[in-house]
Design an enzyme around this catalytic site. Structure first.
Site, short mmCIF file in Angstrom:
data_model
loop_
_atom_site.label_atom_id
_atom_site.label_comp_id
_atom_site.label_asym_id
_atom_site.label_seq_id
_atom_site.Cartn_x
_atom_site.Cartn_y
_atom_site.Cartn_z
N ARG A 90 0.82 -1.22 0.00
CA ARG A 90 0.00 0.00 0.00
C ARG A 90 0.86 1.27 0.00
NH1 ARG A 90 -2.39 -3.63 -1.20
NH2 ARG A 90 -4.30 -4.52 -0.36
N GLU A 112 -4.77 3.46 6.36
CA GLU A 112 -4.70 3.24 4.92
C GLU A 112 -5.38 4.40 4.20
OE1 GLU A 112 -6.38 0.00 1.73
OE2 GLU A 112 -5.35 -0.77 3.50
N SER A 172 -11.45 0.49 2.98
CA SER A 172 -10.61 -0.10 4.03
C SER A 172 -9.84 0.99 4.76
CB SER A 172 -9.63 -1.09 3.38
OG SER A 172 -8.85 -1.72 4.34
#
Length: 300
Positions: free
Chosen positions: A173, A292, A222
């Site tokens: 990520r 995130e 998320s």
């Protein structure tokens, strides 16, 4: 502040002062952009950035899915890529080139129609190509780094540059995309497949997401990265945060790694809820969750 005061360049696209960003992000919360620029094409974007005062901050905005815009808004210029940047074209039997504003659904559907497999997972990621490339978006065991050949970016200086996969320093990520760079296109490579089988896999992914995630809610997707060896949702659940609320912000009861705006939550409520979840998870497990979701702008 007027355009003259900022000495903003003349554009062919649309330039809007004090543009509300809440309607453009999934949480439907947050302040305004000092300026919102929707370029007509790549040349318009390059010309604008090359003539814009280098001290003026610039931020790219895709579909607004993985984003908290703080209530005080975003200073400088927010660049939003529209339909001119949402085209997808087949280059050969296994490769497609996609505009930075193309959605995951559009890209995966175009790949299916072209008989290109291995790109189905983009069907499950809310957002646009520019965001996928920047954050190495992934799901169902695949990540953008597995399919990206190269991307074209416009640097803060207005210079166009091609970057290969290896240039982006991909980790979980995360990428090392230059600060202020706007991804205007990306080339993805999969492998040959049957459109019917690819479509069936996309349908399976869509059904699984529908069953497990609060897709029809005002959410950012998320919220926290999965720590090594753990699932973020399980840590949040174990810390007793399922259904936890601050104002009109709530931890989803359906999937605890999703935060919800139940109606009138401010971005401050949503961010405070995320920080409280992090605090409780750290106290319960000793693990520090990392955001995130990107948080931008000025707190009110």
């Amino acid at each position: 502040m007027s355009a003259a005061a900022l000495a903003l360049p003349v554009v062919r696209g649309r330039l809007t002062e004090r543009a509300p960003l809440a309607p453009l992000v999934w949480f439907k919360a947050g302040g305004a952009a000092e300026w919102l620029f929707e370029p007509a094409d790549i040349d318009d974007l390059c010309d604008f950035l090359s003539r814009l005062d280098p001290a003026t901050p610039v931020m790219g905005l895709g579909l607004g899915s993985n984003l908290i815009v703080r209530d005080g808004g975003v200073p400088g210029v927010v660049v939003r890529l529209g339909k001119a940047f949402a085209r997808v074209e087949r280059l050969d039997e296994t490769t497609i080139r996609c505009g930075g504003g193309a959605s995951g659904i559009l890209v995966s559907s175009a790949a299916r129609d072209a008989g290109i497999a291995g790109i189905e997972f983009l069907r499950s990621i809310p957002g646009a190509v520019g965001g996928f490339v920047r954050m190495n978006g992934g799901a169902y065991g695949r990540e953008v780094k597995d399919i990206l050949v190269e991307c074209e970016v416009v640097l803060r200086s207005g210079e166009r540059r091609m970057l290969a996969n290896a240039d982006l320093g991909y980790t979980y990520r995360h990428s090392e995309l230059p600060e202020g760079a706007i991804v205007v296109s990306a080339t993805f490579r999969g492998h040959a497949g049957e459109p019917a089988a690819i479509g069936a896999e996309m349908d399976r992914i869509a059904a699984e997401r529908e069953a497990s995630q609060p897709l029809r809610s005002k959410t950012g997707g998320s919220t926290f990265k999965n720590p090594d060896g753990h699932k973020a949702w399980a840590l949040v659940d174990a810390a007793g945060c399922r259904g936890l609320k601050i104002g009109d912000a709530q931890v989803s009861e359906k999937h605890t790694n999703f935060l919800l705006n139940l109606g009138s939550a401010t971005s401050a409520d949503i961010e405070a809820l995320g920080e409280e979840v992090r605090r409780r998870v750290k106290a319960q497990s000793g693990i520090e969750l990392e955001w995130e979701i990107q948080r931008v702008g000025i707190a009110k």
